[in-house]
Each structure stands twice: as C-alpha cells, then as structure tokens.
Motif scaffolding. Sequence first.
Motif, PDB file in Angstrom:
ATOM      1  N   GLN A  11       0.831  -1.205   0.000  1.00 38.64           N
ATOM      2  CA  GLN A  11       0.000   0.000   0.000  1.00 38.64           C
ATOM      3  C   GLN A  11       0.863   1.251   0.000  1.00 38.64           C
ATOM      4  N   ARG A  12       1.984   1.194   0.686  1.00 35.16           N
ATOM      5  CA  ARG A  12       2.921   2.321   0.660  1.00 35.16           C
ATOM      6  C   ARG A  12       3.529   2.482  -0.731  1.00 35.16           C
ATOM      7  N   VAL A  13       3.797   1.358  -1.397  1.00 30.75           N
ATOM      8  CA  VAL A  13       4.342   1.418  -2.752  1.00 30.75           C
ATOM      9  C   VAL A  13       3.366   2.100  -3.699  1.00 30.75           C
ATOM     10  N   THR A  14       2.080   1.779  -3.570  1.00 25.83           N
ATOM     11  CA  THR A  14       1.081   2.407  -4.445  1.00 25.83           C
ATOM     12  C   THR A  14       1.006   3.911  -4.240  1.00 25.83           C
ATOM     13  N   ARG A  15       1.525   4.373  -3.114  1.00 22.08           N
ATOM     14  CA  ARG A  15       1.600   5.821  -2.861  1.00 22.08           C
ATOM     15  C   ARG A  15       2.984   6.360  -3.237  1.00 22.08           C
ATOM     16  N   SER A  16       3.693   5.562  -4.053  1.00 30.79           N
ATOM     17  CA  SER A  16       5.005   5.960  -4.596  1.00 30.79           C
ATOM     18  C   SER A  16       6.089   6.075  -3.537  1.00 30.79           C
ATOM     19  N   ASP A  17       5.998   5.239  -2.507  1.00 28.93           N
ATOM     20  CA  ASP A  17       7.022   5.186  -1.472  1.00 28.93           C
ATOM     21  C   ASP A  17       8.129   4.248  -1.949  1.00 28.93           C
ATOM     22  N   TYR A  18       9.226   4.814  -2.446  1.00 26.24           N
ATOM     23  CA  TYR A  18      10.288   3.986  -3.019  1.00 26.24           C
ATOM     24  C   TYR A  18      11.044   3.208  -1.944  1.00 26.24           C
ATOM     25  N   VAL A  55      11.032  -3.703 -12.286  1.00 25.80           N
ATOM     26  CA  VAL A  55      10.874  -2.433 -13.016  1.00 25.80           C
ATOM     27  C   VAL A  55       9.423  -2.236 -13.432  1.00 25.80           C
ATOM     28  N   GLU A  56       8.824  -3.274 -14.016  1.00 25.20           N
ATOM     29  CA  GLU A  56       7.439  -3.170 -14.461  1.00 25.20           C
ATOM     30  C   GLU A  56       6.488  -3.019 -13.274  1.00 25.20           C
ATOM     31  N   MET A  57       6.822  -3.680 -12.179  1.00 27.16           N
ATOM     32  CA  MET A  57       5.972  -3.590 -10.995  1.00 27.16           C
ATOM     33  C   MET A  57       5.930  -2.148 -10.479  1.00 27.16           C
ATOM     34  N   TRP A  58       7.077  -1.503 -10.472  1.00 21.04           N
ATOM     35  CA  TRP A  58       7.107  -0.102 -10.040  1.00 21.04           C
ATOM     36  C   TRP A  58       6.351   0.788 -11.020  1.00 21.04           C
ATOM     37  N   GLN A  59       6.537   0.546 -12.299  1.00 18.73           N
ATOM     38  CA  GLN A  59       5.874   1.361 -13.316  1.00 18.73           C
ATOM     39  C   GLN A  59       4.348   1.206 -13.261  1.00 18.73           C
ATOM     40  N   LYS A  60       3.879   0.014 -12.905  1.00 22.55           N
ATOM     41  CA  LYS A  60       2.438  -0.270 -12.906  1.00 22.55           C
ATOM     42  C   LYS A  60       1.841  -0.270 -11.502  1.00 22.55           C
ATOM     43  N   ARG A  61       2.566   0.288 -10.533  1.00 20.33           N
ATOM     44  CA  ARG A  61       2.163   0.193  -9.126  1.00 20.33           C
ATOM     45  C   ARG A  61       0.759   0.728  -8.866  1.00 20.33           C
ATOM     46  N   HIS A  62       0.323   1.739  -9.622  1.00 23.20           N
ATOM     47  CA  HIS A  62      -1.002   2.308  -9.396  1.00 23.20           C
ATOM     48  C   HIS A  62      -2.119   1.421  -9.956  1.00 23.20           C
ATOM     49  N   SER A  65      -3.425  -4.346  -7.873  1.00 27.24           N
ATOM     50  CA  SER A  65      -4.111  -4.503  -6.585  1.00 27.24           C
ATOM     51  C   SER A  65      -3.752  -5.859  -5.997  1.00 27.24           C
ATOM     52  N   ILE A  66      -3.100  -5.863  -4.836  1.00 24.48           N
ATOM     53  CA  ILE A  66      -2.703  -7.097  -4.160  1.00 24.48           C
ATOM     54  C   ILE A  66      -3.490  -7.193  -2.861  1.00 24.48           C
ATOM     55  N   GLN A  67      -4.319  -8.206  -2.750  1.00 23.67           N
ATOM     56  CA  GLN A  67      -5.216  -8.327  -1.610  1.00 23.67           C
ATOM     57  C   GLN A  67      -4.807  -9.410  -0.621  1.00 23.67           C
ATOM     58  N   THR A  68      -4.006 -10.375  -1.069  1.00 23.94           N
ATOM     59  CA  THR A  68      -3.695 -11.505  -0.188  1.00 23.94           C
ATOM     60  C   THR A  68      -2.193 -11.627   0.053  1.00 23.94           C
ATOM     61  N   SER A  69      -1.493 -12.362  -0.805  1.00 28.74           N
ATOM     62  CA  SER A  69      -0.077 -12.649  -0.583  1.00 28.74           C
ATOM     63  C   SER A  69       0.793 -11.933  -1.604  1.00 28.74           C
ATOM     64  N   LEU A  70       1.657 -11.066  -1.139  1.00 28.25           N
ATOM     65  CA  LEU A  70       2.590 -10.375  -2.024  1.00 28.25           C
ATOM     66  C   LEU A  70       3.564 -11.363  -2.648  1.00 28.25           C
ATOM     67  N   GLU A 185     -15.819 -23.177 -17.086  1.00 32.40           N
ATOM     68  CA  GLU A 185     -15.076 -24.339 -16.607  1.00 32.40           C
ATOM     69  C   GLU A 185     -14.761 -24.242 -15.115  1.00 32.40           C
ATOM     70  N   ARG A 186     -15.301 -23.201 -14.481  1.00 31.08           N
ATOM     71  CA  ARG A 186     -15.119 -22.980 -13.045  1.00 31.08           C
ATOM     72  C   ARG A 186     -13.648 -22.886 -12.656  1.00 31.08           C
ATOM     73  N   LEU A 187     -12.887 -22.192 -13.489  1.00 27.62           N
ATOM     74  CA  LEU A 187     -11.479 -21.962 -13.186  1.00 27.62           C
ATOM     75  C   LEU A 187     -11.331 -20.669 -12.404  1.00 27.62           C
ATOM     76  N   ASP A 188     -10.337 -20.637 -11.535  1.00 30.87           N
ATOM     77  CA  ASP A 188     -10.043 -19.438 -10.748  1.00 30.87           C
ATOM     78  C   ASP A 188      -9.458 -18.376 -11.674  1.00 30.87           C
ATOM     79  N   THR A 189     -10.117 -17.243 -11.804  1.00 30.82           N
ATOM     80  CA  THR A 189      -9.666 -16.190 -12.714  1.00 30.82           C
ATOM     81  C   THR A 189      -8.787 -15.153 -12.037  1.00 30.82           C
ATOM     82  N   SER A 190      -8.349 -15.402 -10.803  1.00 31.55           N
ATOM     83  CA  SER A 190      -7.582 -14.391 -10.074  1.00 31.55           C
ATOM     84  C   SER A 190      -6.269 -14.046 -10.758  1.00 31.55           C
ATOM     85  N   LEU A 191      -5.658 -15.030 -11.450  1.00 33.57           N
ATOM     86  CA  LEU A 191      -4.406 -14.759 -12.139  1.00 33.57           C
ATOM     87  C   LEU A 191      -4.607 -14.269 -13.558  1.00 33.57           C
TER      88      LEU A 191
END
Length: 203
Positions: A11-18, A55-62, A65-70, A185-191
């Motif tokens: 959550q701090r990262v999404t607020r651009s906390d490097y 690099v991509e994670m930082w660029q797309k941080r906004h 959305s990570i709700q469970t396990s980082l 097919e009742r597959l988990d679409t979370s990924l």
Amino acid sequence: MAESPDIILWQRVTRSDYTAFNSIYEQYWDTLLHIALKKVNDSDIAMDLVQDLFVEMWQKRHAISIQTSLKAYLVSSLYFKTFMHFRRNGVHQKHIDNYSQFTETYVHDEFSLQTQYEENYAHILFAIERSVEDMPLRMKAVFQLKYYSSLNNQEIADNLGLSTQTVKNQLSKALTKIRQHMEAERLDTSLLSLLLLACFTYS
C-alpha cells in the motif's frame, strides 16, 4: 482481520514510497532469482527476468491490486515473465510441459503456497489456447498478433488492414470470451487479470 505487513508495505508502494518498494526488492530478490534460475537455467537471463519484473511492478504500481499474498503475486508474475521469455524464443510448448515437473520438484515449505498458483496458471494458459481455437477468424488473428507476437494495436492494424479502433474492439471481445470460457469451466480467474495486465497494458 489485520492486514499483513507485506500488504501494508505494498500500500505504501502504491503511494510511490520507493523505500517500501526497495524493502520488497531486498526481501524477495533472492527467492525470485532462485526460481528463475531453475526455470531458465541461465544466470544472466534469470537476473534480467527478475529485474524486469521489479521495473514493471514499479511502473504499474497504481494499477496493481494485491489483496492476499505479495509473495504469491511476485512468483505468479515471474511465471508470466518466464512464459513470455520462452514464447519469444519459440519454445512455448516446452515451457507449458515443464509446469508439472516444476511443481512436483518444488513442493516443499518455501514453495507450497505457490504450488496452487503454478497449477492454476497452467490451467489459464490452456484455457486461453482453447478459447482462441473457438474465436471467429478476425478476432483470432487480432488476438494472436497481440498475445503471441506482442505487437501493439497500430502494428496489428497495419498487418491486418484494420483500424486501430477495430483492433481494440476485437481484443476486448476476445478477452471477454476467454473470461467466459474460464468461468464456464469454473477456473479461478484471479491470475487472469495479472496475465492480461502484463500482456495488454501497452497499446
């Protein structure tokens, strides 16, 4: 239920906390590099994959959305990065075939949480393949150029003689079709959202 330290950190990262982002980098770099090495068997490529992931994670941080396990999110992201690497190098099927062997080899404490992600991810890839087979010809052509060749929308339009808006419309319909196929097919679409974000972020 209280949020985990990792989620608070993200959550701090999404607020651009490097500083928070650097903490994640230092905490998970070695684990991700170890996984990448086992999958690509090349230290330079493995380091590039992990570095690109962060690099991509930082660029797309906004947008992320990570709700469970980082950790699970990072490992799943790395699976996608390695999949893209193999796909670009013409060994897509080899990578898919290696999923079961990888899962069987690394089911121990450190990777037990990620095992279900690995299995679910493989199901997603196969579901996409089956969905593509059922697509109308124009939709299939557009989707394949985006998904398999990583072309941007303008390049796809030029290749197929279409407008960029038509390309966008066809991609949107293709993604809807894939999601519906998975839900049927009742597959988990979370990924699925993770994969599509990485594959379709850049137009």
